[in-house]
Design a protein around this motif. Sequence first.
Motif, PDB file in Angstrom:
ATOM      1  N   SER A 182     -13.953  -1.837  -2.981  1.00  0.00           N
ATOM      2  CA  SER A 182     -13.656  -1.608  -1.569  1.00  0.00           C
ATOM      3  C   SER A 182     -12.288  -0.946  -1.424  1.00  0.00           C
ATOM      4  O   SER A 182     -11.363  -1.244  -2.166  1.00  0.00           O
ATOM      5  N   ILE A 183     -12.213  -0.044  -0.464  1.00  0.00           N
ATOM      6  CA  ILE A 183     -10.934   0.552  -0.086  1.00  0.00           C
ATOM      7  C   ILE A 183     -10.814   0.447   1.423  1.00  0.00           C
ATOM      8  O   ILE A 183     -11.808   0.238   2.126  1.00  0.00           O
ATOM      9  N   GLU A 184      -9.604   0.570   1.913  1.00  0.00           N
ATOM     10  CA  GLU A 184      -9.365   0.566   3.348  1.00  0.00           C
ATOM     11  C   GLU A 184      -8.638   1.844   3.733  1.00  0.00           C
ATOM     12  O   GLU A 184      -7.733   2.288   3.023  1.00  0.00           O
ATOM     13  N   VAL A 185      -9.050   2.420   4.852  1.00  0.00           N
ATOM     14  CA  VAL A 185      -8.370   3.579   5.421  1.00  0.00           C
ATOM     15  C   VAL A 185      -7.875   3.151   6.801  1.00  0.00           C
ATOM     16  O   VAL A 185      -8.679   2.768   7.661  1.00  0.00           O
ATOM     17  N   LYS A 206      -3.196   5.924   5.987  1.00  0.00           N
ATOM     18  CA  LYS A 206      -2.802   4.952   4.969  1.00  0.00           C
ATOM     19  C   LYS A 206      -4.055   4.419   4.293  1.00  0.00           C
ATOM     20  O   LYS A 206      -5.009   4.044   4.954  1.00  0.00           O
ATOM     21  N   ILE A 207      -4.033   4.390   2.961  1.00  0.00           N
ATOM     22  CA  ILE A 207      -5.175   3.973   2.166  1.00  0.00           C
ATOM     23  C   ILE A 207      -4.746   2.843   1.248  1.00  0.00           C
ATOM     24  O   ILE A 207      -3.686   2.920   0.618  1.00  0.00           O
ATOM     25  N   VAL A 208      -5.560   1.783   1.185  1.00  0.00           N
ATOM     26  CA  VAL A 208      -5.331   0.689   0.248  1.00  0.00           C
ATOM     27  C   VAL A 208      -6.484   0.719  -0.752  1.00  0.00           C
ATOM     28  O   VAL A 208      -7.647   0.615  -0.366  1.00  0.00           O
ATOM     29  N   ALA A 209      -6.143   0.896  -2.024  1.00  0.00           N
ATOM     30  CA  ALA A 209      -7.135   0.934  -3.098  1.00  0.00           C
ATOM     31  C   ALA A 209      -6.488   0.378  -4.358  1.00  0.00           C
ATOM     32  O   ALA A 209      -5.320   0.667  -4.638  1.00  0.00           O
TER      33      ALA A 209
END
Length: 69
Positions: free
Chosen positions: A38-41, A58-61
Amino acid sequence: MSQKVEIETEFITVGQFLKEVGIIGTGGQAKWYLKENSIEVNGEPEDRRGKKLYKGDKIVAEDQTFEIA
């Protein structure tokens, strides 16, 4: 603190982003990667490899935070 990812174009796709930061080796791995991880944008879950990322996103991976600049 977030890592800055510089782009020269108006946008890049999630697949291009994952390759650019070294999470995947080829663009073809993006579909598989997004099914398994899973990633978050901008705080929202994202699973589309074609999602366009623009400057300021902003991306969380992989427990890392990135910002498109």
